[in-house]
Design a protein around this motif. Sequence first.
Motif, short mmCIF file in Angstrom:
data_model
loop_
_atom_site.label_atom_id
_atom_site.label_comp_id
_atom_site.label_asym_id
_atom_site.label_seq_id
_atom_site.Cartn_x
_atom_site.Cartn_y
_atom_site.Cartn_z
N ALA A 61 50.72 21.67 35.57
CA ALA A 61 50.11 22.78 36.29
C ALA A 61 49.57 23.84 35.33
N TYR A 62 50.31 24.12 34.30
CA TYR A 62 49.88 25.08 33.29
C TYR A 62 48.57 24.64 32.65
N ARG A 63 48.49 23.37 32.31
CA ARG A 63 47.26 22.85 31.72
C ARG A 63 46.09 22.92 32.70
N LYS A 64 46.37 22.61 33.95
CA LYS A 64 45.30 22.66 34.95
C LYS A 64 44.78 24.08 35.13
N TYR A 207 42.79 22.10 21.22
CA TYR A 207 43.68 22.00 22.40
C TYR A 207 42.86 21.83 23.68
N VAL A 208 41.82 22.65 23.81
CA VAL A 208 40.98 22.58 25.01
C VAL A 208 40.31 21.23 25.14
N ALA A 209 39.82 20.71 24.01
CA ALA A 209 39.18 19.40 24.05
C ALA A 209 40.15 18.33 24.54
N TYR A 210 41.39 18.45 24.12
CA TYR A 210 42.41 17.49 24.58
C TYR A 210 42.64 17.63 26.09
#
Length: 898
Positions: A61-64, A207-210
Amino acid sequence: MKRQSLYAIIFAVASAGAASGTYLVSRKSDTPPAPQQSGSSAAQSSQANAIASDMREMLAAYRKMIVLTLDEEALSAEARAEANRVGQQLFHENQERIARVDSAVGQLLASTDARRFDQVGGLLDYVESGEGLYDADRLAFREMLQSLLDRVAQDSALPAIKLHKRISEDLDALAEVVRMYEKEIRAVFGRYESRSIVLKREKWDSYVAYLKTLYQRDRILKDYGVVLPYPAKPDPVEPAEPAAAPTKAREEAEIFGKTLPKKTIVLTFDDGPHRRYSEEIAAILKQYDAPAVFFSVGRNLGTLDANGAAKLNAGAAVSRKLKAQGYVLANHSFSHAQLSKQTGAGLRSEILDTDTLLKAVDPQRSDLFRFPYGARNKEGLQLLENAHLKSVMWNIDSLDWADPVPSSIADRVLRAVDKEGRGIILFHDIHERTVKALPAILERLAAEGYQFAGWDGAAFKASASAAPAPVPRAAATGYANSWAILVGVDNYPKWPRLQYAVHDAEGVGQLLVQKFGFAPERVITLKNEQATRTGILAAFHDKLAHGGLQPNDRIFVFFAGHGATRKLSSGRDLGYIIPYDADPNQLATDAIPMTEIQNIAESLQAKHAFFVMDACYSGLGLTRGGANASFLRDNARRLGRQMLTAGGADQLVSDGGPNGHSVFTWTLMQGLGGKADLNGDGLITATELAAYVAPAVSSVAQQTPAFGSLPGSEGGDFVFELPEETEFLNTNTAQLSNDAIALNSKLDAKASTPSATVVVKDLQGGTATITAPAAVPVSSRQQAQRANDHGLQLYKEKQYAQAEAQFTEALKLRPNFALAANNLGFVFYKQDKFAEAARWFENAIRMDPSRAIAYMNLGDAYARAGDGGKAKAAYKTYLELAPNSAGAGYARQQMEKL
């Protein structure tokens, strides 16, 4: 392999990142292992699996949420609103997961399972070094770790103490992660256009690209029932009509803030009350006399029994305090559900149950309601109308629910306010980051003439009277970077040699870096032969300019060396500072006249500049400087160019101060150490520093310091923010020498008291009156910290009775303040009151069981009291917590003696 703490891992990663251009840790899997449950029951195994599952979902959820906030400038306003709504829902789902994990871990720690600490340690292993985790991923678990720390602190078993220490180190490391990523995260969350060269951000971009390989915004939105339509195309024949401005009728039905008067702001805080942060926010608001509305979630206030009667909980007590301080309480539903999807009895209960609870807290509760996520339907709006409640929305979203960086939150809000010109700001009083961002926001808005409006029962209105001036915080004055130029000259080839000037410059530099956080690379130090006329001027004209000096920066300039005064043919005196290579017979060409310093000050691209000259001057032609309400209020936008000198014409500065400093510089450093905080607000302005230093120095030396503002100054005041002291007193804590204590006693006898009026010399030879700004309301936690800090200062001066009183006051204000408890114990220890000391060290350990130094102090107290058994046990615990510390050898030696 021996486990490393997260703190060690972060710094290892940071070092690697400096070389590789990335802070991430390359891993194979991002699945947390379930805690090992050898011999456990099936129920315990199921609980452990549930914890691991929640942690996986927390991370996802944090990543989303991050993916939803990416590249939003390409989205329409409608699409951005949907993304924010879904992001808020993800956030609140995570809050529920954190609560479940907290409850499950609480049950685990309360059990008699011998492996319970190892099982919790397994969760920490994942957060610290789980495969597949980037540094930024670990921020998803920050709130969980804070809650876990509180849980573990309730257990006094040695494994729990070690676990407490480990979690504390992990939280420190997460704070370091935020600092490492701050510039990168600000660029992503800040949502503002680049106005210059676009800098590369490989660390965050990696990080964002991942994340983009894992999630897509459209897919996340679709999972939550949202499909964004294609952007509307204008009719090929007739131009599209512009969106209609908010009408008065619409604003009367629901309040959005768009029809407020220009430069009028409403502050709102959702999701509380919170046992810690709500009161911190209220204390900040009081400093700015800013009204606010706190939208409460009903379940945080209590429940209703079978008869519909309110049963209030601890959260209601927080709300009552907010109400007593004049803030408005309002309704934010009972469970923070998405009410647009509810109907009938469930929808009615969400609205009216919280209304019942609010009436139990405050019979005159407001009639304001905010739909969670801003999601509402016609039935919900009709229910509000029937219940005589009014819907309040917002037009400025702080995104504090998604953004982990306080400075980024502040940037976003201020840019949105610049664009909107008025409105309702949405904050949440359940985040520490909101507490940290708020002063910067309020300071800037107040300085730019915005009014804060409160609810009067019928509408949002700003007070007709002018708001009291807020006391500026250093972090809130808009300083971006802090610079210093420090000059010290002892070995003059053509002037009498000095003894202490270089040491003075070095000492001030150390204070700026170690206490006030000046970056070492922005501290320019020139000593002896480096401090030529060309070298000094180049420091201003070349090094500052090439270093990237910005309009929101501050500059501190310190000169220790010879000064001279020359009478011009007009009869006017002109002061000079004497560089290393100056010829006494060529002052006009070799020395640096104060007129040139004035020109430099006016040309600097900085908000505030403060010149401190440990030399003698006269005839500087400066204007007087003083404190008053208006410039404190406008301090964030007013330029400040100020100067403090050690003495006047024909006066010799005294070089015989303690620790190899001049009397003036020693007094200056004592003032910056905290003594110049005349109103006790945690800030030292240049004006307060002058009010402390000038009379104190004049009382012990034949010199008269002077203070004034350079031409071009607009009344701004240079500000130092005192950091909170964190030192646990122990046998290695240094105290001042006897001569330093003797001098401080003389200085303090003449020092100003809070709100006292001080008359000092101005730099034209006349006098100036300085009045310290009045103290402002602060929270009990802040008061406790200041009392502890004052006590530490008094301890170092061996004023034990006064130090004891301050540490006692800190504990009265904050009963579980382990730092103050330890320090109070050590004051008793220094006075050979070993039994009393041991009791307070034990109290400190109960409050903070992982604090190793408290066990060392306890061992010393028991040893001196003759209780070898207890002393040995305390030393043993210290060694178990800190086996490789600097004090480990001492502890082993003491154990051998017992």
